[in-house]
Scaffold this active site. Sequence first.
Site, PDB file in Angstrom:
ATOM      1  CB  SER A   2      -2.029   0.124 -55.789  1.00  0.00           C
ATOM      2  OG  SER A   2      -1.953   1.333 -56.566  1.00  0.00           O
ATOM      3  CE1 TYR A  44       0.537   1.986 -51.056  1.00  0.00           C
ATOM      4  CE2 TYR A  44       0.277   1.341 -53.326  1.00  0.00           C
ATOM      5  CZ  TYR A  44      -0.401   1.765 -52.442  1.00  0.00           C
ATOM      6  OH  TYR A  44      -2.006   2.355 -52.438  1.00  0.00           O
TER       7      TYR A  44
END
Length: 257
Positions: free
Chosen positions: A152, A165
Amino acid sequence: MDEQQLRLHGKVALVTGASRGIGRGIARRLGRDGALVAVHYATSAEGAHETVALIEKDGGRAFPVGAELSAHGAAERLFAELEAVLRERTGEGSLDILVNNAAVPGPYGDPQDVTEADFDACYEVNARAPFFLAQRALGVLREGGRIINISSGITRSAQPDKIAYAISKAAVDQLTLHLAKHLGPRGITVNSVAPGRVDNGGPMFSNPAAVERMAQMSVFGRVGQPADIADVVAFLASDDARWITGSFIDATGGTLL
């Protein structure tokens, strides 16, 4: 197109979290390139079967495999099912491409509000599962195989409200780095692909105002589409990317610039 002209003809790929969104896009693209695709799902068998149907409609070959990746022993159960189906369809249980895509969004909020339970739930799927899936794959990956981890863009930017996350995805980048060196002698490449804001079919993408805000994060003025990520993964899965390993591929549409 003749089968021999397909870049991944004769290859077998496993794509986790392929019942929708980015995973579905990746599975469809690998299928169009000639790979036999194992479409993994955790809870949405219906979504996985839809992905399989789309691949077959495109002229490809695919089958679903289910496993809840947050559970201990999930990698072993997934690969037991995978190898059984592959032996029926191909006569052997070998794998050429593993795409670790499955993930959960994790808790959002101030760092001081993240609970141990929330953190563990995020880390189990996003970091622990890719490690054990890759570990289990090592015994069946052919020489010259590919491991592609979906990371990500958040691992390269500071967003305190998404800290759990971000930590889980940063672990994926470390998995990439260390496995790349470990597997180099076998000709197996390991790389990370980092999406930015990509339309995964979630509720926020039905909100025009939210989509506009996300679009402005990219230098191209739009949100990403699953195909934008799938095309990068397809390149890394092909022989054209044989000299790339241990890399972090920024596929955020310029969000990090």
